[in-house]
Motif scaffolding. Structure first.
Motif, PDB file in Angstrom:
ATOM      1  N   VAL A   1       0.856  -1.183   0.000  1.00  0.00           N
ATOM      2  CA  VAL A   1       0.000   0.000   0.000  1.00  0.00           C
ATOM      3  C   VAL A   1       0.893   1.234   0.000  1.00  0.00           C
ATOM      4  O   VAL A   1       1.818   1.335   0.804  1.00  0.00           O
ATOM      5  CB  VAL A   1      -0.915   0.017   1.243  1.00  0.00           C
ATOM      6  N   ARG A   2       0.606   2.157  -0.895  1.00  0.00           N
ATOM      7  CA  ARG A   2       1.349   3.426  -0.936  1.00  0.00           C
ATOM      8  C   ARG A   2       0.531   4.452  -0.168  1.00  0.00           C
ATOM      9  O   ARG A   2      -0.633   4.705  -0.489  1.00  0.00           O
ATOM     10  CB  ARG A   2       1.548   3.878  -2.379  1.00  0.00           C
ATOM     11  N   VAL A   3       1.140   5.042   0.848  1.00  0.00           N
ATOM     12  CA  VAL A   3       0.468   6.031   1.686  1.00  0.00           C
ATOM     13  C   VAL A   3       1.224   7.351   1.576  1.00  0.00           C
ATOM     14  O   VAL A   3       2.447   7.390   1.711  1.00  0.00           O
ATOM     15  CB  VAL A   3       0.411   5.584   3.162  1.00  0.00           C
ATOM     16  N   SER A   4       0.492   8.413   1.321  1.00  0.00           N
ATOM     17  CA  SER A   4       1.102   9.736   1.236  1.00  0.00           C
ATOM     18  C   SER A   4       0.190  10.751   1.911  1.00  0.00           C
ATOM     19  O   SER A   4      -0.957  10.447   2.243  1.00  0.00           O
ATOM     20  CB  SER A   4       1.352  10.131  -0.222  1.00  0.00           C
ATOM     21  N   HIS A   5       0.724  11.940   2.114  1.00  0.00           N
ATOM     22  CA  HIS A   5      -0.059  13.035   2.690  1.00  0.00           C
ATOM     23  C   HIS A   5      -0.349  14.015   1.562  1.00  0.00           C
ATOM     24  O   HIS A   5       0.557  14.457   0.865  1.00  0.00           O
ATOM     25  CB  HIS A   5       0.714  13.727   3.810  1.00  0.00           C
ATOM     26  N   VAL A   6      -1.621  14.333   1.382  1.00  0.00           N
ATOM     27  CA  VAL A   6      -2.044  15.203   0.292  1.00  0.00           C
ATOM     28  C   VAL A   6      -2.485  16.546   0.868  1.00  0.00           C
ATOM     29  O   VAL A   6      -3.197  16.603   1.877  1.00  0.00           O
ATOM     30  CB  VAL A   6      -3.209  14.558  -0.499  1.00  0.00           C
ATOM     31  N   ILE A   7      -2.037  17.611   0.233  1.00  0.00           N
ATOM     32  CA  ILE A   7      -2.349  18.976   0.647  1.00  0.00           C
ATOM     33  C   ILE A   7      -3.074  19.676  -0.498  1.00  0.00           C
ATOM     34  O   ILE A   7      -2.684  19.512  -1.655  1.00  0.00           O
ATOM     35  CB  ILE A   7      -1.055  19.755   0.991  1.00  0.00           C
ATOM     36  N   PRO A   8      -4.112  20.471  -0.212  1.00  0.00           N
ATOM     37  CA  PRO A   8      -4.788  21.202  -1.288  1.00  0.00           C
ATOM     38  C   PRO A   8      -3.833  22.148  -2.016  1.00  0.00           C
ATOM     39  O   PRO A   8      -2.851  22.623  -1.436  1.00  0.00           O
ATOM     40  CB  PRO A   8      -5.880  21.997  -0.578  1.00  0.00           C
TER      41      PRO A   8
ATOM     42  N   TYR B   1       1.817   8.661  10.033  1.00  0.00           N
ATOM     43  CA  TYR B   1       1.118   7.525   9.423  1.00  0.00           C
ATOM     44  C   TYR B   1       1.937   6.248   9.597  1.00  0.00           C
ATOM     45  O   TYR B   1       1.395   5.184   9.903  1.00  0.00           O
ATOM     46  CB  TYR B   1       0.839   7.763   7.940  1.00  0.00           C
ATOM     47  N   ALA B   2       3.255   6.360   9.412  1.00  0.00           N
ATOM     48  CA  ALA B   2       4.132   5.196   9.576  1.00  0.00           C
ATOM     49  C   ALA B   2       4.055   4.672  11.008  1.00  0.00           C
ATOM     50  O   ALA B   2       3.958   3.456  11.228  1.00  0.00           O
ATOM     51  CB  ALA B   2       5.569   5.562   9.217  1.00  0.00           C
ATOM     52  N   ALA B   3       4.083   5.569  11.986  1.00  0.00           N
ATOM     53  CA  ALA B   3       4.013   5.155  13.390  1.00  0.00           C
ATOM     54  C   ALA B   3       2.695   4.439  13.681  1.00  0.00           C
ATOM     55  O   ALA B   3       2.674   3.424  14.380  1.00  0.00           O
ATOM     56  CB  ALA B   3       4.181   6.368  14.300  1.00  0.00           C
ATOM     57  N   THR B   4       1.595   4.952  13.134  1.00  0.00           N
ATOM     58  CA  THR B   4       0.285   4.326  13.350  1.00  0.00           C
ATOM     59  C   THR B   4       0.254   2.930  12.739  1.00  0.00           C
ATOM     60  O   THR B   4      -0.212   1.976  13.380  1.00  0.00           O
ATOM     61  CB  THR B   4      -0.831   5.201  12.732  1.00  0.00           C
TER      62      THR B   4
END
Length: 107
Positions: free
Chosen positions: A47-54, A80-83
């Motif tokens: 799963v690829r997880v990233s943070h998206v900003i407007p 997110y990695a820690a969670t």
């Protein structure tokens, strides 16, 4: 609007993250309206997880600088990695020097 079909691993990661973090709110055109995580299929069944900003309003004098945006992305991807790691996921952080870091997670 119906949710897209997600594979089970992406769905499990999104549910794990949702317990502590807000997902990105995307409009019907795919543009981010509210910052948050985005989980989608990555490579090698991860799963690829990233943070998206407007997108920033270029006429706003108080908008975030590129460095501030990068710092927020790094901070949130680390959260997110820690969670995910606390929930038993294996996390591989990517893009440490980039402005758009992400992680690959497997369970």
């Amino acid at each position: 609007m119906p949710l897209p079909d997600l594979n089970e691993t992406v769905d499990a990661a999104a549910r794990t993250l949702f317990a502590k973090h807000a997902p990105a709110n995307m409009n019907r055109y795919g543009a981010c309206e509210d910052a948050g995580y985005q989980a989608r299929e990555g490579r090698d069944d991860k799963v690829r997880v990233s943070h998206v900003i407007p997108n920033q309003d270029l006429l706003d004098d108080d908008r975030m600088t590129d460095d501030e945006q990068a710092a927020e992305r790094h901070r949130m991807v680390d959260a997110y990695a820690a969670t995910l790691e606390a929930a038993g996921w294996t996390v591989d952080r990517r893009g440490p020097r980039s402005r758009k870091p992400y992680l690959l997670a497997s369970h």
